[in-house]
Design a protein around this motif. Structure first.
Motif, short mmCIF file in Angstrom:
data_model
loop_
_atom_site.label_atom_id
_atom_site.label_comp_id
_atom_site.label_asym_id
_atom_site.label_seq_id
_atom_site.Cartn_x
_atom_site.Cartn_y
_atom_site.Cartn_z
N UNK A 156 0.95 -1.14 0.11
CA UNK A 156 -0.24 -0.04 -0.07
C UNK A 156 0.83 1.16 -0.19
N UNK A 157 0.38 2.41 -0.68
CA UNK A 157 1.12 3.50 -0.67
C UNK A 157 0.22 4.34 0.57
N UNK A 196 8.72 7.74 -1.52
CA UNK A 196 7.81 6.64 -1.59
C UNK A 196 7.53 6.23 -0.19
N UNK A 197 6.27 6.47 0.28
CA UNK A 197 5.94 6.11 1.71
C UNK A 197 5.02 4.76 1.48
N UNK A 198 5.46 3.69 2.09
CA UNK A 198 5.21 2.42 1.37
C UNK A 198 4.53 1.47 2.73
N UNK A 199 3.54 0.75 2.62
CA UNK A 199 3.03 -0.07 3.86
C UNK A 199 2.87 -1.50 3.30
N UNK A 200 3.78 -2.21 4.09
CA UNK A 200 3.68 -3.74 3.59
C UNK A 200 2.70 -4.56 4.61
N UNK A 201 2.43 -5.73 4.17
CA UNK A 201 1.30 -6.38 4.81
C UNK A 201 1.82 -6.70 6.17
N UNK A 214 6.62 -1.36 12.10
CA UNK A 214 7.36 -2.22 11.40
C UNK A 214 7.10 -2.53 10.03
N UNK A 215 5.95 -2.31 9.63
CA UNK A 215 5.42 -2.48 8.26
C UNK A 215 5.78 -1.44 7.38
N UNK A 216 6.09 -0.22 7.80
CA UNK A 216 6.17 0.80 6.91
C UNK A 216 7.91 1.31 6.63
#
Length: 504
Positions: free
Chosen positions: A386-387, A476-481, A457-459
């Motif tokens: 997710x962004x 790019x600010x990203x959010x992993x599962x 910890x997901x970001x």
């Protein structure tokens, strides 16, 4: 398949032919849905576009009517199941009564939803003279305590009646496993059961995207509980942005609403299934590129096949290789066990083998098309995430982050038939196939830093140097599962940067 019409004691609910309970706010063609006593008894009148040419404006719905007697019988039949849910009492071990259902979900399914023991069925019922009300009682006795749509319940009734007619011994469905995860429905059959979670499609800076004067939308994943038994796969509603609209304070629980977050074992709440899919109807599983998803292709029921198409496609959006592999193995085992059970005493070979394939070629072709004229040589890492943005109430948007040996790409990811736009399959593609559009890109040499973004910890944040010295770095600010996914992305990016610098 015949439509149903009811005129008394009714009120309108949202327009969605298999999902009258989930409101998406989008107005579509007129569907007739009714609800009795704040519980879900669905009556369906399909639009002309389903049964005839939508352009003509003519409908053949009137030729699919039920008689008043049939309507009353079906309503009475359905009320038996509603009453069974309302009168349900927890009958598991007393020491577990105060446990939270949401915290101990698998235990709750094992103890209450799929009770152990033998069904208490009168042997005299094994006859074709069983009436509808008695049949409903037998189905309740032999089925898990999961509330179903009337269409799915009717399939269970037909299977039970067939077993009674052939004097088979009726047993309980055996519980296998339960997951909490995310799903994307693709195709008319699936999206009418599982309403799409539509959100505004946003650009890199979070600005809403439009085309031809109209906003564009994307279909985000729905949060569900996936439960498997020896006979079926249940897609059960869970807490998300769509299902929360069914929850009303100080009112009776509506179908299909999630189990209350405050509910205890002693409350004996039934899960509500958006779909019950027989294991034998699972025909094909497509492994998503990078093990980021599983695409499950089920054969539709006879009624849905006639009206909406043969394929019910569900994308399990795992975004995690380990989860994907475990789910794949479990579904393969389910199909194998069922085939072995059906083959006992049957000398004929079973040709309905489950097909397992992957979408690697299709993904690479779609990716190449999306990023042209930039080359895609070696894909070092591929991850669905997710962004998000530092400020402003803009939520998150699903993206695909692709790292090659020269570039890093951020792309919008859509699926054929996901309900976001009119992207239905044609002769050149199938339901669930991925489509990309480029959001941003950078050469690996432009990446200044890849770092954890915050205490979450997901970001992570990827800092990119612009082409011009007069511009500022952009992030790019990203959010992993999960945290593991964030670590994998950071490691892959740093490794690719190191390899690129050595080549230069």
């Amino acid at each position: 398949y015949r439509s149903q019409s009811i005129s008394k004691r009714t009120r309108s609910v949202p327009t969605n032919p298999f999902d009258q309970d989930e409101c998406t706010g989008a107005a579509t063609q007129s569907f007739l849905f009714k609800e009795f006593d704040d519980q879900a008894f669905t009556t369906v009148s399909f639009p002309g576009g389903v049964l005839s040419d939508a352009a003509s404006g003519e409908s053949s719905v009137d030729s699919y009517k039920l008689s008043n007697g049939e309507i009353a019988s079906k309503k009475k039949q359905h009320e038996i199941y509603l009453k069974a849910e309302a009168d349900s009492i927890y009958d598991g071990p007393e020491g577990y009564m105060k446990l939270s259902i949401t915290v101990n979900l698998e235990l709750y399914f094992r103890l209450f939803v799929f009770p152990a023991g033998e069904p208490q069925i009168d042997s005299n019922n094994n006859t074709i003279e069983v009436d509808n009300e008695k049949l409903a009682d037998i189905v309740i006795e032999t089925s898990p305590r999961i509330q179903l749509r009337p269409m799915d319940r009717e399939v269970s009734e037909q299977a039970t009646r067939k077993a009674l007619e052939s004097a088979e011994i009726l047993g309980l469905e055996t519980f296998k496993k339960v997951w909490q995860g995310e799903i994307i429905a693709c195709g008319k059959t699936a999206t009418r059961r599982i309403s799409p979670h539509k959100q505004l499609l946003r650009g890199f800076h979070g600005d809403p995207q439009s085309e031809g004067g109209s906003f564009r939308f994307t279909a985000e994943s729905r949060r569900v509980i996936l439960c498997t038994s020896g006979a079926a796969v249940y897609v059960i509603t869970d807490h998300d942005e769509v299902s929360k609209k069914t929850i009303r304070k100080r009112q009776k629980r509506r179908f299909a609403s999630p189990i209350s977050e405050q509910a205890l074992f002693q409350n004996a709440q039934w899960p509500h299934a958006l779909a019950r899919l027989p294991v034998e109807s699972l025909k094909r599983i497509t492994i998503g590129f990078g093990f980021q998803r599983l695409v499950l292709h089920f054969a539709s029921s006879d009624a849905e096949k006639f009206l909406l198409g043969d394929d019910m496609t569900l994308i399990m959006a795992t975004a995690n290789k380990l989860v994907t592999v475990k789910l794949l193995q479990h579904l393969q085992d389910l199909v194998k066990e069922l085939q072995e059970e059906l083959s006992v005493g049957n000398n004929e070979s079973n040709n309905n083998n489950l097909i397992i394939d992957n979408d690697d070629k299709q993904v690479l072709d779609a990716l190449t098309q999306a990023v042209t004229p930039h080359p895609v040589d070696i894909v070092v890492h591929y991850q669905v995430l997710q962004q998000h943005w530092k400020s402003g109430d803009r939520g998150t948007v699903r993206r695909a982050c692709v790292i090659t040996d020269n570039h890093v790409f951020l792309l919008d990811e859509h699926y054929i038939g996901d309900g976001s736009e009119n992207n239905f399959p044609d002769d050149s593609n199938t339901l669930g196939e991925v489509r990309y559009s480029l959001v941003d890109l950078a050469e690996l040499s432009q990446i200044v830093e890849v770092q954890p973004a915050s205490a979450d910890p997901k970001a992570i944040t990827i800092v990119i140097r612009p082409d011009s010295s007069f511009q500022r770095n952009h992030n790019w600010r990203l959010l992993c599962r999960d945290g593991d996914g964030a670590e994998r992305l950071v490691d892959a990016a740093r490794k690719a940067i190191g390899m690129a610098s050595q080549q230069n």
